[in-house]
Scaffold this motif. Structure first.
Motif, short mmCIF file in Angstrom:
data_model
loop_
_atom_site.label_atom_id
_atom_site.label_comp_id
_atom_site.label_asym_id
_atom_site.label_seq_id
_atom_site.Cartn_x
_atom_site.Cartn_y
_atom_site.Cartn_z
N GLN A 44 0.72 -1.35 0.18
CA GLN A 44 0.09 -0.11 -0.17
C GLN A 44 1.01 1.35 -0.06
O GLN A 44 0.33 2.41 0.03
CB GLN A 44 -1.04 -0.06 1.15
CG GLN A 44 -2.08 -1.25 1.09
CD GLN A 44 -2.79 -1.21 2.28
OE1 GLN A 44 -3.50 -0.51 2.79
NE2 GLN A 44 -2.54 -2.21 3.20
N PRO A 83 -7.52 -9.96 -2.95
CA PRO A 83 -8.22 -8.99 -3.06
C PRO A 83 -7.28 -7.63 -3.69
O PRO A 83 -7.64 -6.86 -4.38
CB PRO A 83 -9.26 -8.45 -2.19
CG PRO A 83 -9.32 -9.77 -1.48
CD PRO A 83 -7.96 -10.73 -1.62
N ARG A 84 -6.10 -7.55 -2.86
CA ARG A 84 -4.97 -6.76 -3.12
C ARG A 84 -4.62 -6.94 -4.38
O ARG A 84 -4.22 -6.15 -5.36
CB ARG A 84 -4.00 -6.61 -2.22
CG ARG A 84 -2.99 -5.61 -2.26
CD ARG A 84 -3.61 -4.16 -2.21
NE ARG A 84 -2.86 -3.23 -2.84
CZ ARG A 84 -2.96 -2.01 -2.74
NH1 ARG A 84 -3.86 -1.29 -1.75
NH2 ARG A 84 -2.21 -1.09 -3.37
N HIS A 87 -6.73 -5.81 -7.24
CA HIS A 87 -6.79 -4.53 -7.35
C HIS A 87 -5.85 -3.89 -8.17
O HIS A 87 -5.83 -3.16 -8.70
CB HIS A 87 -6.89 -4.10 -6.03
CG HIS A 87 -6.48 -2.39 -5.85
ND1 HIS A 87 -5.25 -1.91 -5.75
CD2 HIS A 87 -7.60 -1.58 -6.02
CE1 HIS A 87 -5.58 -0.51 -5.79
NE2 HIS A 87 -7.10 -0.30 -5.74
N ASP A 88 -4.43 -4.46 -7.78
CA ASP A 88 -3.24 -3.94 -8.51
C ASP A 88 -3.24 -4.33 -9.98
O ASP A 88 -2.46 -3.96 -10.76
CB ASP A 88 -2.24 -4.50 -7.91
CG ASP A 88 -1.91 -3.77 -6.55
OD1 ASP A 88 -2.59 -2.66 -6.25
OD2 ASP A 88 -0.96 -4.20 -5.46
N SER A 91 -2.92 -1.21 -11.71
CA SER A 91 -1.78 -0.44 -11.13
C SER A 91 -1.65 0.31 -12.66
O SER A 91 -1.36 -0.40 -13.59
CB SER A 91 -0.94 -0.99 -10.53
OG SER A 91 0.52 -0.35 -10.47
N ASN A 118 -13.26 -14.36 -5.04
CA ASN A 118 -13.10 -12.83 -5.17
C ASN A 118 -13.01 -12.73 -6.84
O ASN A 118 -12.67 -11.51 -7.37
CB ASN A 118 -11.76 -12.40 -4.88
CG ASN A 118 -11.75 -12.11 -3.29
OD1 ASN A 118 -12.42 -11.06 -2.89
ND2 ASN A 118 -11.31 -12.98 -2.51
#
Length: 118
Positions: A44, A83-84, A87-88, A91, A118
Motif C-alpha cells: 500500500q 483482493p489486493r 486490485h493491482d 496499477s 473474489n
C-alpha cells in the motif's frame, strides 16, 4: 529483512525476497506471523521500491507455498492478499501489474477458495 525490501537497488530487493522465501519455506508462515501483514502494508506504499520489493517477496512465497496457503484453514492469508492482488491488476505500473498477476496465477492452478470468492 523486511525493511530492506524498499532498497533502491532491484538486486538487493530480489535477494532479500529470496532470503524471506527461504525462511518461510523452512519454518512456514506460522513461524513469522508478522510477515504477511508487513508485506501487505508495503503493498500500500506510495514508494514504488517498497511495492515492488513486497511483490517480489510475495511472488516467491506464492510460487513456493501455493499449496500450503491454499490448504490453510479458512485461507485467512489468501482472503487478505488476493483482493489486493486483483486490485493491482489496474496499477499504472507495468511491474506491479505483472507481479500481481504472477501471484494470482499461483492460485489458479490450485483453485484456492479465496480466489474463487473474489
Amino acid at each position: 529483512l523486511v525493511g530492506c525490501l524498499g532498497d533502491s537497488q532491484p538486486f538487493i530487493r530480489s535477494t532479500v525476497g529470496s532470503c524471506i522465501t527461504t525462511v518461510v519455506t523452512a519454518g512456514g508462515l506460522e513461524a513469522w506471523p508478522q510477515l504477511i501483514p508487513s508485506l501487505y502494508q508495503l503493498l500500500q506504499s506510495q514508494d514504488a521500491s517498497h511495492v515492488e520489493g513486497a511483490y517480489g517477496a510475495l511472488h516467491k512465497i506464492c510460487e513456493d507455498s501455493a499449496d500450503a496457503l491454499a490448504l490453510e484453514p479458512g485461507q485467512q492469508t489468501l482472503h487478505t492478499l488476493i483482493p489486493r492482488f486483483l486490485h493491482d491488476f489496474a496499477s499504472p505500473s507495468e511491474t506491479v501489474r505483472k507481479m500481481s498477476l504472477g501471484c494470482v496465477n499461483q492460485f489458479v492452478q490450485v483453485m484456492a477458495e479465496a480466489l474463487a470468492a473474489n
